[in-house]
Design a protein around this motif. Structure first.
Motif, PDB file in Angstrom:
ATOM      1  N   LEU A   1       0.827  -1.199  -0.036  1.00  0.00           N
ATOM      2  CA  LEU A   1       0.329  -0.167   0.262  1.00  0.00           C
ATOM      3  C   LEU A   1       0.826   1.417   0.005  1.00  0.00           C
ATOM      4  CD1 LEU A   1      -2.808   1.590  -0.142  1.00  0.00           C
ATOM      5  CD2 LEU A   1      -2.426   1.319   3.014  1.00  0.00           C
ATOM      6  N   ASN A   2       1.167   1.606  -1.221  1.00  0.00           N
ATOM      7  CA  ASN A   2       2.030   2.789  -0.868  1.00  0.00           C
ATOM      8  C   ASN A   2       0.625   4.142  -1.790  1.00  0.00           C
ATOM      9  OD1 ASN A   2       4.360   1.391  -0.452  1.00  0.00           O
ATOM     10  ND2 ASN A   2       5.335   2.454  -2.830  1.00  0.00           N
ATOM     11  N   VAL A   3       1.031   5.291  -0.835  1.00  0.00           N
ATOM     12  CA  VAL A   3       0.152   6.691  -1.448  1.00  0.00           C
ATOM     13  C   VAL A   3       1.579   7.740  -1.336  1.00  0.00           C
ATOM     14  CG1 VAL A   3      -1.830   8.358  -0.734  1.00  0.00           C
ATOM     15  CG2 VAL A   3      -1.469   5.403   0.600  1.00  0.00           C
ATOM     16  N   TRP A   4       0.778   8.356  -2.931  1.00  0.00           N
ATOM     17  CA  TRP A   4       2.024   9.350  -3.762  1.00  0.00           C
ATOM     18  C   TRP A   4       1.079  10.219  -4.083  1.00  0.00           C
ATOM     19  CZ3 TRP A   4       6.928   7.945  -5.006  1.00  0.00           C
ATOM     20  CH2 TRP A   4       7.777   7.131  -4.475  1.00  0.00           C
TER      21      TRP A   4
ATOM     22  N   SER B   1      -2.318   9.373  -5.881  1.00  0.00           N
ATOM     23  CA  SER B   1      -2.791   7.945  -6.233  1.00  0.00           C
ATOM     24  C   SER B   1      -2.444   6.800  -4.973  1.00  0.00           C
ATOM     25  CB  SER B   1      -2.127   7.689  -7.062  1.00  0.00           C
ATOM     26  OG  SER B   1      -0.255   8.170  -6.346  1.00  0.00           O
ATOM     27  N   PHE B   2      -3.091   6.024  -4.955  1.00  0.00           N
ATOM     28  CA  PHE B   2      -2.625   4.831  -3.958  1.00  0.00           C
ATOM     29  C   PHE B   2      -2.467   3.677  -5.671  1.00  0.00           C
ATOM     30  CE2 PHE B   2      -7.243   3.606  -4.327  1.00  0.00           C
ATOM     31  CZ  PHE B   2      -6.953   2.873  -3.175  1.00  0.00           C
ATOM     32  N   TYR B   3      -1.739   2.559  -4.749  1.00  0.00           N
ATOM     33  CA  TYR B   3      -1.026   1.209  -5.316  1.00  0.00           C
ATOM     34  C   TYR B   3      -0.524   0.365  -4.649  1.00  0.00           C
ATOM     35  CZ  TYR B   3       1.521   4.800  -9.167  1.00  0.00           C
ATOM     36  OH  TYR B   3       1.381   5.719  -9.804  1.00  0.00           O
TER      37      TYR B   3
ATOM     38  N   GLY C   1      -1.658   1.576 -10.394  1.00  0.00           N
ATOM     39  CA  GLY C   1      -2.128   2.660  -9.047  1.00  0.00           C
ATOM     40  C   GLY C   1      -3.393   2.712  -9.859  1.00  0.00           C
TER      41      GLY C   1
ATOM     42  N   LEU D   1      -8.101   7.985   3.235  1.00  0.00           N
ATOM     43  CA  LEU D   1      -8.174   6.814   2.125  1.00  0.00           C
ATOM     44  C   LEU D   1      -8.727   5.727   2.628  1.00  0.00           C
ATOM     45  CD1 LEU D   1      -7.136   5.785  -0.981  1.00  0.00           C
ATOM     46  CD2 LEU D   1      -5.112   5.167   0.072  1.00  0.00           C
TER      47      LEU D   1
ATOM     48  N   TRP E   1     -10.755   1.900   1.614  1.00  0.00           N
ATOM     49  CA  TRP E   1     -10.918   0.699   0.061  1.00  0.00           C
ATOM     50  C   TRP E   1     -11.762  -0.487   1.042  1.00  0.00           C
ATOM     51  CZ3 TRP E   1      -8.356  -4.084   0.593  1.00  0.00           C
ATOM     52  CH2 TRP E   1      -8.589  -4.375  -0.458  1.00  0.00           C
TER      53      TRP E   1
ATOM     54  N   SER F   1     -13.167   2.705  -3.718  1.00  0.00           N
ATOM     55  CA  SER F   1     -12.006   3.377  -2.870  1.00  0.00           C
ATOM     56  C   SER F   1     -12.194   5.026  -3.125  1.00  0.00           C
ATOM     57  CB  SER F   1     -10.447   2.608  -3.489  1.00  0.00           C
ATOM     58  OG  SER F   1     -10.761   3.257  -5.311  1.00  0.00           O
TER      59      SER F   1
ATOM     60  N   ASP G   1      10.687   5.897   0.165  1.00  0.00           N
ATOM     61  CA  ASP G   1       9.654   4.630  -0.660  1.00  0.00           C
ATOM     62  C   ASP G   1      10.495   3.723  -0.711  1.00  0.00           C
ATOM     63  OD1 ASP G   1       8.169   2.646  -2.306  1.00  0.00           O
ATOM     64  OD2 ASP G   1       9.174   4.568  -3.781  1.00  0.00           O
TER      65      ASP G   1
END
Length: 211
Positions: free
Chosen positions: A69-72, A80-82, A87, A104, A106, A113, A144
């Protein structure tokens, strides 16, 4: 790469300040329960002066082989999130020098989401229905990790302030997210609760009073 400091507990009325771009400053967060997740709500208050066209990592959770789970904030300004692969991208109001409350949500069952900014929900996007986030990884703020605890890049690092980060293993209701935004009492995050959070500082990160 080693975690350089002892575990500390609790950030009530505190702000994490990442004063400048580095490839070595981060905060590792220790979850209160295993992060095998089929739903979540992640909230934080964030401020940055980094220019719009600069990619910024806002939250990174990685297991040995995957970005779970990465939020950018992307180079085009979208947020975005991946989760383990491609993503999903949202046009949100810009992050600025003034604190933004950002959540966020989901859930796996439907894939619904959304981001919430200042208590207001974005349009829903359907992303990875049926997916499960895997446990036993590492959560970092500020960097990251391109591999499990390694491969940090200054040009993706976070510079600015983060406070009031909380995470739940369910999707909070609109009224709960709005209550959190306005600083009212809500059920404590059962994955991360800012007031009782266990964390480890590395590099140049300051913990300051939230005046």
């Amino acid at each position: 790469m080693t975690l350089s400091s002892a575990t500390q507990v609790g950030l009530s009325d505190k702000v994490l300040v990442f004063p400048y771009e580095t490839d070595f400053s981060f905060v590792a967060l220790i979850p209160q329960k295993e992060m095998g997740l089929k739903a979540f709500t992640l909230c934080m208050r964030v401020a940055t002066e980094l220019p719009e066209e600069r990619q910024i990592i806002l939250f990174a959770y990685r297991t040995a082989d995957y970005d779970e789970l990465n939020v950018w904030r992307e180079k085009d300004g979208r947020v975005s999130f991946y989760m383990s692969g491609d993503g999903t991208f949202f046009h949100l109001p810009p992050l600025t020098t003034f604190r933004t409350s950002l959540c966020l949500t989901w859930e796996s069952r439907t894939g619904l989401s959304a981001f919430w900014v200042e208590g207001k929900r974005s349009t829903y996007q359907v992303y990875k229905p049926g997916h499960t986030i895997r446990p036993k990884g590492t959560v970092l703020l500020g960097q990251d990790p391109d591999k499990h605890l390694g491969g940090l890049e200054a040009v993706q690092s976070f510079v600015g302030e983060v406070t009031d980060l909380n995470m739940w293993d369910l999707v909070l209701s609109r009224s709960m997210i709005q209550a959190w935004h306005y600083g009212h009492k809500v059920p404590k995050g059962n994955i991360f609760d800012w007031a009782t959070m266990e964390y480890e500082l590395s590099g140049n990160v300051m913990v300051v009073d939230d005046d």
